[in-house]
Scaffold this motif. Structure first.
Motif, PDB file in Angstrom:
ATOM      1  N   ALA A 290       8.270  -0.172  -8.175  1.00 13.67           N
ATOM      2  CA  ALA A 290       8.161  -0.203  -6.717  1.00 13.67           C
ATOM      3  C   ALA A 290       7.267  -1.357  -6.254  1.00 13.67           C
ATOM      4  O   ALA A 290       7.541  -1.998  -5.235  1.00 13.67           O
ATOM      5  CB  ALA A 290       7.612   1.131  -6.204  1.00 13.67           C
ATOM      6  N   VAL A 291       6.194  -1.632  -6.997  1.00 10.91           N
ATOM      7  CA  VAL A 291       5.287  -2.720  -6.642  1.00 10.91           C
ATOM      8  C   VAL A 291       5.989  -4.075  -6.764  1.00 10.91           C
ATOM      9  O   VAL A 291       5.758  -4.980  -5.956  1.00 10.91           O
ATOM     10  CB  VAL A 291       4.016  -2.678  -7.517  1.00 10.91           C
ATOM     11  CG1 VAL A 291       3.199  -3.951  -7.358  1.00 10.91           C
ATOM     12  CG2 VAL A 291       3.170  -1.455  -7.166  1.00 10.91           C
ATOM     13  N   LYS A 292       6.860  -4.201  -7.758  1.00 14.57           N
ATOM     14  CA  LYS A 292       7.615  -5.453  -7.900  1.00 14.57           C
ATOM     15  C   LYS A 292       8.491  -5.696  -6.677  1.00 14.57           C
ATOM     16  O   LYS A 292       8.625  -6.824  -6.206  1.00 14.57           O
ATOM     17  CB  LYS A 292       8.478  -5.400  -9.161  1.00 14.57           C
ATOM     18  CG  LYS A 292       7.695  -5.505 -10.467  1.00 14.57           C
ATOM     19  CD  LYS A 292       8.619  -5.433 -11.661  1.00 14.57           C
ATOM     20  CE  LYS A 292       7.844  -5.487 -12.973  1.00 14.57           C
ATOM     21  NZ  LYS A 292       8.744  -5.359 -14.150  1.00 14.57           N
ATOM     22  N   GLU A 293       9.058  -4.628  -6.146  1.00 22.28           N
ATOM     23  CA  GLU A 293       9.904  -4.754  -4.966  1.00 22.28           C
ATOM     24  C   GLU A 293       9.077  -4.942  -3.693  1.00 22.28           C
ATOM     25  O   GLU A 293       9.501  -5.649  -2.770  1.00 22.28           O
ATOM     26  CB  GLU A 293      10.793  -3.514  -4.829  1.00 22.28           C
ATOM     27  CG  GLU A 293      11.802  -3.353  -5.964  1.00 22.28           C
ATOM     28  CD  GLU A 293      12.671  -2.120  -5.760  1.00 22.28           C
ATOM     29  OE1 GLU A 293      12.574  -1.498  -4.677  1.00 22.28           O
ATOM     30  OE2 GLU A 293      13.438  -1.785  -6.680  1.00 22.28           O
ATOM     31  N   ASP A 294       7.893  -4.307  -3.649  1.00 19.51           N
ATOM     32  CA  ASP A 294       7.043  -4.400  -2.467  1.00 19.51           C
ATOM     33  C   ASP A 294       5.587  -4.494  -2.913  1.00 19.51           C
ATOM     34  O   ASP A 294       4.901  -3.474  -3.078  1.00 19.51           O
ATOM     35  CB  ASP A 294       7.229  -3.171  -1.578  1.00 19.51           C
ATOM     36  CG  ASP A 294       6.383  -3.232  -0.312  1.00 19.51           C
ATOM     37  OD1 ASP A 294       5.717  -4.270  -0.089  1.00 19.51           O
ATOM     38  OD2 ASP A 294       6.381  -2.240   0.442  1.00 19.51           O
ATOM     39  N   PRO A 295       5.071  -5.707  -3.116  1.00 16.37           N
ATOM     40  CA  PRO A 295       3.698  -5.888  -3.605  1.00 16.37           C
ATOM     41  C   PRO A 295       2.631  -5.274  -2.694  1.00 16.37           C
ATOM     42  O   PRO A 295       1.503  -5.042  -3.138  1.00 16.37           O
ATOM     43  CB  PRO A 295       3.546  -7.411  -3.674  1.00 16.37           C
ATOM     44  CG  PRO A 295       4.950  -7.929  -3.804  1.00 16.37           C
ATOM     45  CD  PRO A 295       5.789  -6.978  -2.993  1.00 16.37           C
ATOM     46  N   THR A 296       2.961  -5.010  -1.437  1.00 19.12           N
ATOM     47  CA  THR A 296       1.961  -4.454  -0.533  1.00 19.12           C
ATOM     48  C   THR A 296       1.597  -3.009  -0.897  1.00 19.12           C
ATOM     49  O   THR A 296       0.615  -2.466  -0.367  1.00 19.12           O
ATOM     50  CB  THR A 296       2.456  -4.485   0.923  1.00 19.12           C
ATOM     51  OG1 THR A 296       3.617  -3.636   1.057  1.00 19.12           O
ATOM     52  CG2 THR A 296       2.821  -5.893   1.341  1.00 19.12           C
ATOM     53  N   LEU A 297       2.379  -2.371  -1.782  1.00 15.38           N
ATOM     54  CA  LEU A 297       2.031  -1.017  -2.221  1.00 15.38           C
ATOM     55  C   LEU A 297       0.726  -1.004  -3.000  1.00 15.38           C
ATOM     56  O   LEU A 297       0.019   0.004  -3.039  1.00 15.38           O
ATOM     57  CB  LEU A 297       3.153  -0.430  -3.085  1.00 15.38           C
ATOM     58  CG  LEU A 297       4.480  -0.143  -2.381  1.00 15.38           C
ATOM     59  CD1 LEU A 297       5.510   0.321  -3.390  1.00 15.38           C
ATOM     60  CD2 LEU A 297       4.284   0.907  -1.292  1.00 15.38           C
ATOM     61  N   ALA A 298       0.426  -2.103  -3.689  1.00 16.84           N
ATOM     62  CA  ALA A 298      -0.839  -2.227  -4.419  1.00 16.84           C
ATOM     63  C   ALA A 298      -1.909  -2.755  -3.478  1.00 16.84           C
ATOM     64  O   ALA A 298      -1.631  -3.540  -2.579  1.00 16.84           O
ATOM     65  CB  ALA A 298      -0.662  -3.168  -5.611  1.00 16.84           C
ATOM     66  N   TYR A 299      -3.137  -2.344  -3.699  1.00 25.42           N
ATOM     67  CA  TYR A 299      -4.216  -2.753  -2.819  1.00 25.42           C
ATOM     68  C   TYR A 299      -4.540  -4.233  -2.975  1.00 25.42           C
ATOM     69  O   TYR A 299      -4.418  -4.807  -4.048  1.00 25.42           O
ATOM     70  CB  TYR A 299      -5.473  -1.936  -3.117  1.00 25.42           C
ATOM     71  CG  TYR A 299      -5.429  -0.524  -2.602  1.00 25.42           C
ATOM     72  CD1 TYR A 299      -6.488   0.328  -2.802  1.00 25.42           C
ATOM     73  CD2 TYR A 299      -4.323  -0.042  -1.893  1.00 25.42           C
ATOM     74  CE1 TYR A 299      -6.462   1.631  -2.329  1.00 25.42           C
ATOM     75  CE2 TYR A 299      -4.278   1.259  -1.420  1.00 25.42           C
ATOM     76  CZ  TYR A 299      -5.363   2.088  -1.646  1.00 25.42           C
ATOM     77  OH  TYR A 299      -5.332   3.380  -1.174  1.00 25.42           O
ATOM     78  N   GLY A 300      -5.024  -4.818  -1.897  1.00 25.92           N
ATOM     79  CA  GLY A 300      -5.457  -6.200  -1.905  1.00 25.92           C
ATOM     80  C   GLY A 300      -6.685  -6.358  -1.044  1.00 25.92           C
ATOM     81  O   GLY A 300      -7.334  -5.363  -0.685  1.00 25.92           O
ATOM     82  N   PRO A 301      -7.043  -7.564  -0.678  1.00 28.94           N
ATOM     83  CA  PRO A 301      -8.247  -7.809   0.126  1.00 28.94           C
ATOM     84  C   PRO A 301      -8.238  -7.001   1.426  1.00 28.94           C
ATOM     85  O   PRO A 301      -7.218  -6.908   2.113  1.00 28.94           O
ATOM     86  CB  PRO A 301      -8.166  -9.321   0.407  1.00 28.94           C
ATOM     87  CG  PRO A 301      -7.342  -9.868  -0.720  1.00 28.94           C
ATOM     88  CD  PRO A 301      -6.327  -8.802  -1.021  1.00 28.94           C
ATOM     89  N   GLY A 302      -9.375  -6.407   1.739  1.00 23.82           N
ATOM     90  CA  GLY A 302      -9.507  -5.648   2.972  1.00 23.82           C
ATOM     91  C   GLY A 302      -8.951  -4.243   2.899  1.00 23.82           C
ATOM     92  O   GLY A 302      -9.010  -3.504   3.868  1.00 23.82           O
ATOM     93  N   ARG A 303      -8.412  -3.847   1.738  1.00 26.48           N
ATOM     94  CA  ARG A 303      -7.812  -2.517   1.619  1.00 26.48           C
ATOM     95  C   ARG A 303      -8.597  -1.677   0.612  1.00 26.48           C
ATOM     96  O   ARG A 303      -8.085  -1.265  -0.417  1.00 26.48           O
ATOM     97  CB  ARG A 303      -6.353  -2.642   1.206  1.00 26.48           C
ATOM     98  CG  ARG A 303      -5.488  -3.380   2.217  1.00 26.48           C
ATOM     99  CD  ARG A 303      -4.038  -3.341   1.819  1.00 26.48           C
ATOM    100  NE  ARG A 303      -3.538  -1.976   1.770  1.00 26.48           N
ATOM    101  CZ  ARG A 303      -2.395  -1.628   1.178  1.00 26.48           C
ATOM    102  NH1 ARG A 303      -1.658  -2.551   0.590  1.00 26.48           N
ATOM    103  NH2 ARG A 303      -1.990  -0.387   1.179  1.00 26.48           N
TER     104      ARG A 303
END
Length: 435
Positions: A290-303
């Motif tokens: 799922a992360v490969k399809e939508d990287p925003t599922l994994a946390y990043g800066p500010g999250r």
């Protein structure tokens, strides 16, 4: 604002033979470090059958072990299931009270209903009954902790005769009571019942402020205590509240990897959209896809509390400004080394200023709430618990249907007595032969 840690004990596949053992040992080491660093509480969930997502099935066992390796950090059930098919109320009271003694009075009694098909179905609970079961079980568990003896209860879902449940908690009259609040309406319910709200916060500190203000408004205007001790507090958990602190933002993100979003994905899988075959479905593998399809599922800066000390400090200050009493930070799957370094940095560079401000805020809040608490206590309803029947007693052999009698103890006692008689006869014979 207090800053605490939250353990789900996720364990993504593939599994090696030693993984579960290592999971708990790493957790104990982390909690010991968190105690020294100055974290307020370690909260441990209870879930069943949610493989990979949560291997915390017996929180009281882990918290008991942690109590012997720590001195100050509080030990929270975040939460214990109050459905009687999972945890009968008297057993809850016994375990909570025992842990309270083992920890020298550091228990936080977080409660909940459960929501997943895995758990409700696994324990044959009708979802339509779970709120009513929670309400009855909470009343009975608290009464078991405080009444001497518990005078009995007969409800729709819980029925128990008079018994003196021991031990009683060290904290009097009982440890602070909380309830898990997934929805805004649950936060309102917690305020109205004058208990703490373990509030899921998915929308950031700005929206959280409205929830905090609403909790205290409802507490003042409608709060009616249902427990002997009230607990007017609200904390934030979930959503964008993962923790990974390093020397730089880049290093923290590298250590976080894709794991930070697994908590939210697991909720979706087990509670909403996923289909699961026990022992077969690979949840972590699905998450990675799922992360490969939508990287925003994994946390990043500010999250989340993710990044350098400066970044994390500013992130936490935003939540502190919301007025929330406590924030709980999630821990990343399979990240023991990164978690240990995060705890150390938090203790050395971030927590001290929050601890200092929290001490002042707690004192100011206590003074501010004095007249409010008087109003809330004035609404307290007389107890409907039955008076203890002083003529009541129990004893004899347990009997059941078809005149069944549980006779193993009499048989065992008879065997013991027969052995004693034979031994006495043999001793007498030996004396006579010698004499």
């Amino acid at each position: 604002m207090k800053i605490s840690l939250f353990y789900e004990f996720p364990l993504p596949r593939p599994w090696s033979e030693d993984d579960e053992h290592q999971l708990f040992q790493h957790g104990l080491t982390e909690v010991e470090a968190a105690d020294k660093a100055g974290f307020s509480t370690v909260w441990l969930t209870e879930h069943h059958f949610l493989e990979e997502y949560c291997h915390s099935t017996a929180p009281e066992m882990f918290l008991a072990a942690a109590s012997q390796r720590t001195e100050n950090i509080r030990l929270g059930f975040g939460v214990m299931h109050l459905l009687p098919n999972i945890n009968p109320p008297a057993r809850i009271a016994e375990r909570v009270a025992t842990l309270d003694h083992l920890s020298n009075g550091r228990v936080e009694y977080g409660t909940g209903e459960g929501s997943s098909v895995a758990e409700l179905g696994g324990f044959n609970v009708d979802p339509a009954d779970k709120r009513a079961q929670w309400e009855e079980a909470l009343e009975v568990s608290i009464r078991c902790m405080t009444e001497e003896p518990f005078s009995g209860f007969k409800g729709e879902h819980v029925e128990m005769p008079a018994r003196n449940v021991v031990p009683k908690p060290l904290q009097k009259p009982h440890p602070p009571v909380w309830v898990a609040c997934t929805r805004p309406s649950s936060v309102e319910m917690a305020a109205q019942k004058a208990i703490g709200a373990l509030s899921f916060a998915y929308t950031g500190p700005e929206a959280l402020k409205e929830r905090v203000d609403g909790y205290y408004r409802d507490f003042e205007e409608q709060g009616t205590p249902i427990t002997p001790a009230i607990n007017p507090n609200i904390l934030a958990i979930g959503g964008d509240l993962s923790m990974m602190v390093a020397k730089s933002d880049e290093e923290a993100l590298e250590r976080l990897g894709t794991g930070g979003g697994f908590f939210s994905f697991g909720i979706m899988h087990y509670y909403l959209t996923g289909m699961h075959t026990p022992g077969r479905t690979k949840v972590w593998e699905r998450y990675q896809e799922a992360v490969k399809e939508d990287p925003t599922l994994a946390y990043g800066p500010g999250r989340g509390a993710i990044g350098s000390p400066d970044t994390v400090r500013e992130f936490l200050r935003g939540y502190e400004a919301s007025g929330v009493d406590e924030i709980i930070l999630l821990l990343n799957p399979r990240s023991h080394e990164g978690t240990m370094e995060s705890i150390e940095i938090m203790g050395n560079q971030i927590l001290p200023e929050f601890i200092e401000r929290d001490e002042k805020a707690v004192a100011e809040k206590a003074k501010r709430l004095e007249p409010v608490i008087e109003k809330v206590e004035a609404r307290r309803q007389p107890s409907e618990a039955p008076l203890f029947d002083e003529t009541y007693a129990f004893g004899g052999l347990p009997t059941g249907r078809n005149k069944f009698t549980a006779g193993e103890i009499p048989e065992a006692m008879a065997e013991i007595n027969e052995g004693r008689v034979k031994a006495a006869q043999q001793e007498k014979a030996a004396r006579e032969a010698a004499g």
